[in-house]
Every structure is written in C-alpha cells, then in structure tokens.
Scaffold this motif. Sequence first.
Motif, short mmCIF file in Angstrom:
data_model
loop_
_atom_site.label_atom_id
_atom_site.label_comp_id
_atom_site.label_asym_id
_atom_site.label_seq_id
_atom_site.Cartn_x
_atom_site.Cartn_y
_atom_site.Cartn_z
N ASP A 57 0.81 -1.22 0.00
CA ASP A 57 0.00 0.00 0.00
C ASP A 57 0.85 1.27 0.00
OD1 ASP A 57 0.96 -0.30 2.59
OD2 ASP A 57 -0.96 0.12 3.56
N ARG A 58 2.13 1.14 -0.28
CA ARG A 58 3.05 2.29 -0.30
C ARG A 58 3.77 2.35 -1.63
NH1 ARG A 58 4.58 3.94 4.91
NH2 ARG A 58 5.28 5.81 3.83
N GLU A 59 4.35 3.51 -1.92
CA GLU A 59 5.12 3.71 -3.15
C GLU A 59 6.58 3.93 -2.79
OE1 GLU A 59 3.84 3.34 -6.21
OE2 GLU A 59 1.93 2.89 -5.24
N VAL A 60 7.46 3.49 -3.67
CA VAL A 60 8.90 3.68 -3.47
C VAL A 60 9.29 5.11 -3.85
CG1 VAL A 60 11.19 2.99 -4.28
CG2 VAL A 60 9.45 1.27 -3.93
N SER A 61 10.12 5.71 -3.02
CA SER A 61 10.73 7.00 -3.35
C SER A 61 12.01 6.71 -4.11
CB SER A 61 11.04 7.77 -2.06
OG SER A 61 12.01 8.78 -2.31
N MET A 62 12.10 7.15 -5.35
CA MET A 62 13.30 6.90 -6.15
C MET A 62 14.52 7.55 -5.51
SD MET A 62 12.62 4.86 -8.53
CE MET A 62 11.12 4.02 -8.11
N LYS A 63 14.32 8.69 -4.90
CA LYS A 63 15.43 9.39 -4.23
C LYS A 63 15.94 8.56 -3.05
CE LYS A 63 16.52 13.92 -2.29
NZ LYS A 63 16.00 15.26 -1.98
N LYS A 64 15.03 8.04 -2.23
CA LYS A 64 15.42 7.21 -1.07
C LYS A 64 16.02 5.88 -1.52
CE LYS A 64 12.10 9.11 2.23
NZ LYS A 64 10.90 8.79 3.06
N ALA B 20 17.71 5.30 -4.33
CA ALA B 20 19.08 5.58 -4.78
C ALA B 20 20.00 5.77 -3.57
CB ALA B 20 19.11 6.81 -5.67
N ALA B 21 19.53 6.52 -2.58
CA ALA B 21 20.35 6.78 -1.38
C ALA B 21 20.65 5.49 -0.62
CB ALA B 21 19.64 7.78 -0.48
N ALA B 22 19.68 4.57 -0.57
CA ALA B 22 19.87 3.31 0.16
C ALA B 22 21.04 2.51 -0.42
CB ALA B 22 18.59 2.47 0.12
N ILE C 13 14.84 -3.99 1.95
CA ILE C 13 13.50 -4.18 2.50
C ILE C 13 13.16 -2.90 3.27
CG2 ILE C 13 12.06 -5.45 4.14
CD1 ILE C 13 13.58 -7.97 3.46
N GLU C 14 11.97 -2.39 3.04
CA GLU C 14 11.50 -1.20 3.73
C GLU C 14 11.59 -1.39 5.24
OE1 GLU C 14 10.07 2.05 5.40
OE2 GLU C 14 10.67 1.97 3.29
N ALA C 15 12.17 -0.43 5.92
CA ALA C 15 12.39 -0.51 7.36
C ALA C 15 11.10 -0.74 8.14
CB ALA C 15 13.10 0.75 7.84
N GLU C 16 9.99 -0.17 7.68
CA GLU C 16 8.70 -0.33 8.38
C GLU C 16 8.31 -1.80 8.51
OE1 GLU C 16 5.64 1.83 6.34
OE2 GLU C 16 6.63 3.76 6.64
N ALA C 17 8.72 -2.62 7.56
CA ALA C 17 8.34 -4.05 7.56
C ALA C 17 8.90 -4.77 8.77
CB ALA C 17 8.84 -4.72 6.28
N MET C 18 10.00 -4.28 9.31
CA MET C 18 10.65 -4.94 10.45
C MET C 18 9.85 -4.79 11.74
SD MET C 18 13.28 -6.40 9.26
CE MET C 18 13.07 -6.51 7.51
N GLU C 19 8.86 -3.92 11.75
CA GLU C 19 8.05 -3.68 12.94
C GLU C 19 6.98 -4.76 13.15
OE1 GLU C 19 6.43 0.24 12.36
OE2 GLU C 19 8.43 1.12 12.14
N HIS C 20 6.76 -5.59 12.14
CA HIS C 20 5.70 -6.60 12.20
C HIS C 20 6.23 -7.95 12.66
CE1 HIS C 20 3.05 -3.76 10.21
NE2 HIS C 20 3.98 -3.57 9.30
N ALA C 21 5.38 -8.74 13.29
CA ALA C 21 5.76 -10.09 13.72
C ALA C 21 5.99 -10.99 12.51
CB ALA C 21 4.69 -10.69 14.62
N PHE C 22 5.20 -10.78 11.46
CA PHE C 22 5.36 -11.55 10.23
C PHE C 22 4.90 -10.70 9.06
CE2 PHE C 22 1.24 -12.61 12.03
CZ PHE C 22 0.38 -12.40 10.96
N ILE C 23 5.36 -11.09 7.88
CA ILE C 23 5.01 -10.41 6.64
C ILE C 23 4.67 -11.48 5.60
CG2 ILE C 23 6.35 -8.30 7.03
CD1 ILE C 23 8.60 -9.64 5.31
N PRO D 49 14.68 2.95 5.04
CA PRO D 49 13.41 3.59 4.67
C PRO D 49 13.47 4.01 3.19
CG PRO D 49 14.77 5.10 5.96
CD PRO D 49 15.50 3.80 5.88
N VAL D 50 12.63 3.39 2.35
CA VAL D 50 12.65 3.69 0.93
C VAL D 50 11.28 4.08 0.38
CG1 VAL D 50 14.71 2.35 0.39
CG2 VAL D 50 12.48 1.24 0.29
N VAL D 51 10.25 4.15 1.24
CA VAL D 51 8.94 4.54 0.75
C VAL D 51 8.76 6.05 0.82
CG1 VAL D 51 7.81 2.34 1.23
CG2 VAL D 51 7.82 4.11 2.99
N ALA D 52 7.89 6.54 -0.06
CA ALA D 52 7.63 7.98 -0.12
C ALA D 52 6.80 8.43 1.07
CB ALA D 52 6.90 8.30 -1.42
#
Length: 157
Positions: free
Chosen positions: A67-74, A76-78, A116-126, A154-157
Amino acid sequence: MSKSTRATQALQKAGVAFETLTYDYDPDADRIGIQAAEAIGVSPSIVLKTLMAEVDGKAVCAVVPSDREVSMKKLAAAFKGKSANMMKPAQAEKATGYVVGGISAFGQKKTVPTVIEAEAMEHAFIFMNGGQRGLQVKLAPQDAARAIDSIVAPVVA
C-alpha cells in the motif's frame, strides 16, 4: 498450483521457517499486492511487493508494503547511488526469471542487491511473493532479510 518454486526452495535452503498461502490471482487488478492482501484477508501493510529497479544503471530489488510507493530518491540513497528508476516489466522478468505478478525476492535468476523497507521490520510476520502468481509466503521479516542478504532502509515515499 505448485507450492514448490525457486523462491520456496531458496527459503528452505536458507533454513527459514515459512508458510505458503495460495489465492486467486486477478490479472486485471490495478495493484497486485493490494489484491493479494484482500484475497488472503490481511492488511496491505504486511503484504510486501517486490519491485525491480535500477540504481545508477545497476539492477536492484526493493521490497515494500503493497500500500506504499517507493521514493526513487530514497532508493538511490539506500544503495549510495545518484539516481533510480523502475525496470520495465519485460526487463524485470528477464532479470529475475519470474513473470510479473509472480516476481519474488527469493530465488531470483541472478542475485542483486536488495532493500527491504524498514517499516516491515516492525511486524511479527510479513507476506511476500512465493515465486508464482497466486502464491504468498508468510515469514518473519528478519528471516526474509537474512535469506536474501538485504539491507533494511526507509525507501517509501
């Protein structure tokens, strides 16, 4: 539908605990990850989509909530790059050996740097694509990151 794919075999080889879930894939869905989340009855924030991109002309893989979009700037920075762009579908299929809608971060034809988007690490499972349309794997985000030797940023907009 086969529950044994290059992706599930890669997870088994890595010693990762996971479950497989099948669902009716809708080829006409506007957003494949959202459709998968609805079909298996979970929040789109824990169903991660696998996107193929290029950073400074080199192939990379980004795994982000559906449900999120990738930030191209983030993105590239990653990867300590200057610019990023999405691969065209045919290019992504050729690079991964999977078809669009069934692209998995696991068991790709060639190993590429993955985030992997950092937010995903907050969940028990994905949930992530299991290597074919209509197949998801449920696993701990830390196990997913380890299995694909990814960075977490963090790579999402």
